[in-house]
Design a protein around this motif. Structure first.
Motif, PDB file in Angstrom:
ATOM      1  N   MET A 102      -6.423   2.074   1.260  1.00 52.92           N
ATOM      2  CA  MET A 102      -7.329   2.084  -0.015  1.00 52.92           C
ATOM      3  C   MET A 102      -8.168   1.037  -0.433  1.00 52.92           C
ATOM      4  SD  MET A 102      -5.698   2.605  -3.751  1.00 52.92           S
ATOM      5  CE  MET A 102      -5.194   0.823  -4.895  1.00 52.92           C
ATOM      6  N   THR A 103      -9.408   0.835  -0.725  1.00 52.57           N
ATOM      7  CA  THR A 103      -9.959  -0.636  -1.148  1.00 52.57           C
ATOM      8  C   THR A 103     -10.448  -0.562  -2.946  1.00 52.57           C
ATOM      9  OG1 THR A 103     -11.894   0.515   0.823  1.00 52.57           O
ATOM     10  CG2 THR A 103     -12.455  -1.029  -0.971  1.00 52.57           C
ATOM     11  N   LEU A 104      -9.775  -2.389  -2.868  1.00 50.64           N
ATOM     12  CA  LEU A 104      -9.316  -2.225  -3.625  1.00 50.64           C
ATOM     13  C   LEU A 104     -11.513  -2.838  -4.625  1.00 50.64           C
ATOM     14  CD1 LEU A 104      -6.377  -4.650  -4.664  1.00 50.64           C
ATOM     15  CD2 LEU A 104      -6.931  -1.894  -4.891  1.00 50.64           C
ATOM     16  N   THR A 105     -11.321  -2.699  -5.731  1.00 47.60           N
ATOM     17  CA  THR A 105     -12.653  -3.017  -6.847  1.00 47.60           C
ATOM     18  C   THR A 105     -12.348  -4.528  -6.870  1.00 47.60           C
ATOM     19  OG1 THR A 105     -11.890  -2.780  -8.827  1.00 47.60           O
ATOM     20  CG2 THR A 105     -12.786  -0.870  -8.316  1.00 47.60           C
ATOM     21  N   GLN A 118      -9.921  -5.701  -9.361  1.00 46.33           N
ATOM     22  CA  GLN A 118      -8.509  -5.418  -9.295  1.00 46.33           C
ATOM     23  C   GLN A 118      -8.451  -6.215  -8.401  1.00 46.33           C
ATOM     24  OE1 GLN A 118      -9.058  -1.766  -7.083  1.00 46.33           O
ATOM     25  NE2 GLN A 118      -8.203  -0.739  -9.247  1.00 46.33           N
ATOM     26  N   ARG A 153      -4.590  -9.152  -8.995  1.00 40.24           N
ATOM     27  CA  ARG A 153      -3.590  -8.830  -8.215  1.00 40.24           C
ATOM     28  C   ARG A 153      -3.582 -10.598  -7.546  1.00 40.24           C
ATOM     29  NH1 ARG A 153      -3.770  -9.220  -2.528  1.00 40.24           N
ATOM     30  NH2 ARG A 153      -5.700  -8.757  -2.642  1.00 40.24           N
TER      31      ARG A 153
END
Length: 144
Positions: free
Chosen positions: A1-4, A7, A11
């Motif tokens: 999963m790629t985070l924006t 995001q 984090r």
């Protein structure tokens, strides 16, 4: 999963704050985070006053430096300060809620420049801060 990018910044905020004992001890809160930007607040307490009954400059610098740290680490690349300057414009007083807003001015290669403005609850400028950063490429600020 790629985070924006947002995001990733969130984090980093959460991971850094969990280990940021200095910010926690000063009552500093991260109220906003975005790539290259951060907004933090702190209420001036009795134990933060100097001999003139105003907020100690080192405490104001700590708030500004902390905003700088969250702003420049928001990409999850380990980034440290290579230097900063601060100008005090007005005193912080007991009970003041100080807000430090960090904004990225430049980020190129391993270096960056970030400006932080510190204001009180009335929007009066207390200090202006300019931080210079150095990024250790390939090392995460907080990691997975």
């Amino acid at each position: 999963m790629t985070l924006t990018a947002q995001q990733v910044a969130e984090r980093v905020r959460d991971g850094m704050y969990a280990r940021d004992l200095a910010a926690q001890a000063a009552g500093i809160k991260v109220t906003e985070i975005a790539p290259g930007c951060a907004t933090l607040t702190m209420t001036v307490r009795q134990d933060m006053l100097n001999g003139h009954a105003t907020c100690h400059g080192g405490v104001i610098a700590t708030l500004a430096d902390t905003a700088f740290a969250y702003g420049c680490n928001s990409y999850d690349e380990l980034t440290v300060a290579s230097g900063f300057s601060i100008d005090f414009l007005a005193p912080g007083r007991l009970g003041d809620v100080l807000t430090a807003r960090c904004a990225e001015v430049s980020k190129a290669g391993r270096t960056g420049v970030y400006d932080v403005t510190v204001v009180n609850q009335r929007g009066e400028r207390i200090a202006v801060f300019r931080g210079r950063s150095y990024t250790a490429k390939g090392r995460p600020a907080v990691g997975a």
